[in-house]
Design an enzyme around this catalytic site. Structure first.
Site, PDB file in Angstrom:
ATOM      1  CB  CYS A 117      17.024  12.701 -41.659  1.00 25.68           C
ATOM      2  SG  CYS A 117      15.236  12.703 -41.548  1.00 25.68           S
ATOM      3  CG  HIS A 257      18.366  15.651 -39.212  1.00 32.29           C
ATOM      4  ND1 HIS A 257      17.676  16.298 -40.209  1.00 32.29           N
ATOM      5  CD2 HIS A 257      17.507  14.719 -38.700  1.00 32.29           C
ATOM      6  CE1 HIS A 257      16.463  15.779 -40.298  1.00 32.29           C
ATOM      7  NE2 HIS A 257      16.333  14.824 -39.400  1.00 32.29           N
ATOM      8  CG  ASN A 287      12.764  16.170 -39.699  1.00 31.47           C
ATOM      9  OD1 ASN A 287      13.507  16.399 -40.656  1.00 31.47           O
ATOM     10  ND2 ASN A 287      12.739  15.013 -39.075  1.00 31.47           N
TER      11      ASN A 287
HETATM   12  O1  UT7 Z   1      14.380  12.849 -38.754  1.00 30.88           O
HETATM   13  C1  UT7 Z   1      14.418  11.471 -38.894  1.00 30.88           C
HETATM   14  C2  UT7 Z   1      14.572  10.767 -37.613  1.00 30.88           C
HETATM   15  N1  UT7 Z   1      13.475  11.018 -36.753  1.00 30.88           N
HETATM   16  C3  UT7 Z   1      13.709  11.380 -35.499  1.00 30.88           C
HETATM   17  O2  UT7 Z   1      14.828  11.561 -35.104  1.00 30.88           O
HETATM   18  C4  UT7 Z   1      12.510  11.472 -34.580  1.00 30.88           C
HETATM   19  C5  UT7 Z   1      12.818  10.744 -33.287  1.00 30.88           C
HETATM   20  N2  UT7 Z   1      11.685  10.696 -32.383  1.00 30.88           N
HETATM   21  C6  UT7 Z   1      11.230  11.799 -31.725  1.00 30.88           C
HETATM   22  O3  UT7 Z   1      11.713  12.895 -31.940  1.00 30.88           O
HETATM   23  C7  UT7 Z   1      10.147  11.624 -30.684  1.00 30.88           C
HETATM   24  O4  UT7 Z   1      10.001  10.237 -30.427  1.00 30.88           O
HETATM   25  C8  UT7 Z   1       8.794  12.225 -31.107  1.00 30.88           C
HETATM   26  C9  UT7 Z   1       8.873  13.742 -31.088  1.00 30.88           C
HETATM   27  C10 UT7 Z   1       8.363  11.726 -32.469  1.00 30.88           C
HETATM   28  C11 UT7 Z   1       7.709  11.826 -30.078  1.00 30.88           C
HETATM   29  O5  UT7 Z   1       8.109  12.258 -28.781  1.00 30.88           O
HETATM   30  P1  UT7 Z   1       8.143  11.241 -27.562  1.00 30.88           P
HETATM   31  O6  UT7 Z   1       8.562  12.008 -26.386  1.00 30.88           O
HETATM   32  O7  UT7 Z   1       8.966  10.066 -27.966  1.00 30.88           O
HETATM   33  O8  UT7 Z   1       6.621  10.878 -27.401  1.00 30.88           O
HETATM   34  P2  UT7 Z   1       5.897   9.459 -27.524  1.00 30.88           P
HETATM   35  O9  UT7 Z   1       5.824   9.015 -28.928  1.00 30.88           O
HETATM   36  O10 UT7 Z   1       6.486   8.519 -26.503  1.00 30.88           O
HETATM   37  O11 UT7 Z   1       4.440   9.850 -27.037  1.00 30.88           O
HETATM   38  C12 UT7 Z   1       4.186  10.304 -25.698  1.00 30.88           C
HETATM   39  C13 UT7 Z   1       2.717  10.648 -25.562  1.00 30.88           C
HETATM   40  C14 UT7 Z   1       1.786   9.537 -26.040  1.00 30.88           C
HETATM   41  O12 UT7 Z   1       0.647   9.526 -25.207  1.00 30.88           O
HETATM   42  P3  UT7 Z   1       0.516   8.477 -24.008  1.00 30.88           P
HETATM   43  O13 UT7 Z   1       0.574   7.117 -24.647  1.00 30.88           O
HETATM   44  O14 UT7 Z   1       1.671   8.745 -23.094  1.00 30.88           O
HETATM   45  O15 UT7 Z   1      -0.819   8.822 -23.413  1.00 30.88           O
HETATM   46  C15 UT7 Z   1       1.377   9.980 -27.407  1.00 30.88           C
HETATM   47  O16 UT7 Z   1       0.141   9.448 -27.817  1.00 30.88           O
HETATM   48  O17 UT7 Z   1       2.400  11.784 -26.367  1.00 30.88           O
HETATM   49  C16 UT7 Z   1       1.300  11.483 -27.220  1.00 30.88           C
HETATM   50  N3  UT7 Z   1       1.452  12.224 -28.457  1.00 30.88           N
HETATM   51  C17 UT7 Z   1       0.989  13.476 -28.630  1.00 30.88           C
HETATM   52  N4  UT7 Z   1       0.336  14.317 -27.792  1.00 30.88           N
HETATM   53  C18 UT7 Z   1       0.024  15.539 -28.268  1.00 30.88           C
HETATM   54  C19 UT7 Z   1       2.083  11.843 -29.611  1.00 30.88           C
HETATM   55  N5  UT7 Z   1       2.035  12.830 -30.517  1.00 30.88           N
HETATM   56  C20 UT7 Z   1       1.370  13.857 -29.928  1.00 30.88           C
HETATM   57  C21 UT7 Z   1       1.023  15.142 -30.367  1.00 30.88           C
HETATM   58  N6  UT7 Z   1       0.346  15.943 -29.502  1.00 30.88           N
HETATM   59  N7  UT7 Z   1       1.333  15.601 -31.590  1.00 30.88           N
END
Ligand code: UT7
Length: 330
Positions: A117, A257, A287
């Site tokens: 990225c 980004h 993204n």
């Molecule tokens: O571009 C290159 C660099 N990349 C980035 O900068 C991305 C950085 N990371 C992020 O933007 C975030 O970490 C994400 C958007 C990828 C994820 O968001 P988050 O707030 O960190 O969520 P999480 O991974 O901690 O997941 C929270 C919950 C989980 O459920 P439980 O364990 O709390 O029950 C996941 O299983 O959300 C669940 N979850 C979803 N729910 C509905 C994960 N993906 C989804 C989804 N829909 N698509």
């Protein structure tokens, strides 16, 4: 004495495919919902390059053509093309080789840069250095990714995030203080476990096993990447302002980004920048990896004014991150 040569951006080109993949479409494919996607990421829809036989280079070509049209130049006048991408058409030759051939930029030498990225910022710094050296007068720097080629559409943690697109800028020399003024770029390979593609390289060449184990898709552990991104992007952006004796007040636009609206908000806050000065199109494209920053420049091309100081900032796989200060030249 001749004033210092800077590389100025003299034209911008952008391209996104026509096909739209909405949050509602994804709700039918995996266990997700529009509310989760919008509040956690800011994304509403993304574009997908669906036409068989088309790849990343085919999104760079229209960008080159738009740039040549805008500057009234022939593609043969382009001396060098750099394409930042992690979704090259093939392992080799470089996507830049294929794109310059297809666009008729037959005199350009061309190569790819892999920095996920942050790829566009890395490529911009390399391109600017070629101009500053005095050896080149017309260099195109592109960021392009067909992320749909490496996204597992059964994995809800990644498939909602990414889209396809491309953007590019033309760099030319200038001596009047405009252009790419400063850049801070960083990398840290200890971040690799959190965001990578497991197979397809020399470590784990493609095999029945790697395909069965779905190792040819982008793998991400979101939370550690999120944490590093908030800190990395904000730190370099603040450092860049500081060492150029600037504050948020001096900056016309932050061009971040587009990985997550929450990361972008944190960076703007750290820079003391009001949110109306932040280019944000993540809701429309998701993204697009190396394409996000030049696609913002493309979408905001009519709002940029000569003399605007803008900060481009990115964080991505590697880890790689950085920030670049530009004084807009036209
Ligand atoms: O571009 C290159 C660099 N990349 C980035 O900068 C991305 C950085 N990371 C992020 O933007 C975030 O970490 C994400 C958007 C990828 C994820 O968001 P988050 O707030 O960190 O969520 P999480 O991974 O901690 O997941 C929270 C919950 C989980 O459920 P439980 O364990 O709390 O029950 C996941 O299983 O959300 C669940 N979850 C979803 N729910 C509905 C994960 N993906 C989804 C989804 N829909 N698509």
């Amino acid at each position: 004495m001749l004033a210092k040569t800077h590389a100025v951006i003299t034209a911008v080109g952008g391209y996104v495919p026509e096909d739209v993949l909405t949050n509602a479409d994804l709700e039918k494919m995996v266990d997700t919902n529009d509310e989760w996607i919008q509040t956690r990421t800011g994304i509403t829809e993304r574009r997908i390059l669906k036409t068989p036989g088309l790849a990343t280079s085919d999104m760079v070509v229209p960008c080159i053509k738009l740039i040549c049209e805008k500057r009234g130049i022939h593609p043969e006048e382009i001396e060098c093309l750099i394409v930042a991408t992690v979704t090259p058409d093939m392992v080799f030759p470089a996507t830049a080789n294929l794109a310059s051939y297809k666009a008729g930029a037959t005199r350009a030498w061309s190569f790819d840069i892999s920095a996920a990225c942050s790829g566009f910022l890395y490529a911009l710094t390399v391109g600017a250095s070629l101009i500053e050296s005095g050896r080149y007068k017309k260099v195109i720097v592109a960021g392009a990714d067909k992320m749909s080629a490496i996204v597992d559409y059964s994995d809800r943690t990644t498939c909602v995030l990414f889209g396809d697109g491309a953007g590019a800028v033309l760099l030319e020399p200038s001596h009047d203080g405009y252009g790419i003024l400063d850049s801070i770029l960083r990398s840290d390979g200890s971040g690799a476990p959190y965001l990578h593609m497991k197979a397809g390289g020399s470590l784990r060449p493609a095999s029945i096993e790697t395909v069965t184990a779905k190792e040819h898709f982008a793998y991400q552990e979101g939370p550690p990447v999120f944490k590093a991104a908030v800190k990395g992007m904000a730190d370099v952006s603040a450092e860049l302002l500081d060492r150029n004796n600037l504050t948020g007040e001096d900056i016309a636009w932050l061009v971040p980004h587009q990985a997550n609206k929450r990361i972008i908000d944190a960076t703007a806050d750290r820079m003391g920048l009001s949110h109306d000065k932040v280019m944000l199109n993540i809701h429309r494209y998701g993204n697009t990896t190396a394409a996000t920053i030049p696609l913002c420049l493309w979408d905001w091309r009519k709002d940029l004014n000569k003399g605007d100081k803008i900060v481009l900032a990115a964080f991505g796989g590697g880890f790689t991150w950085g920030a670049t200060l530009v004084k807009w030249a036209y």
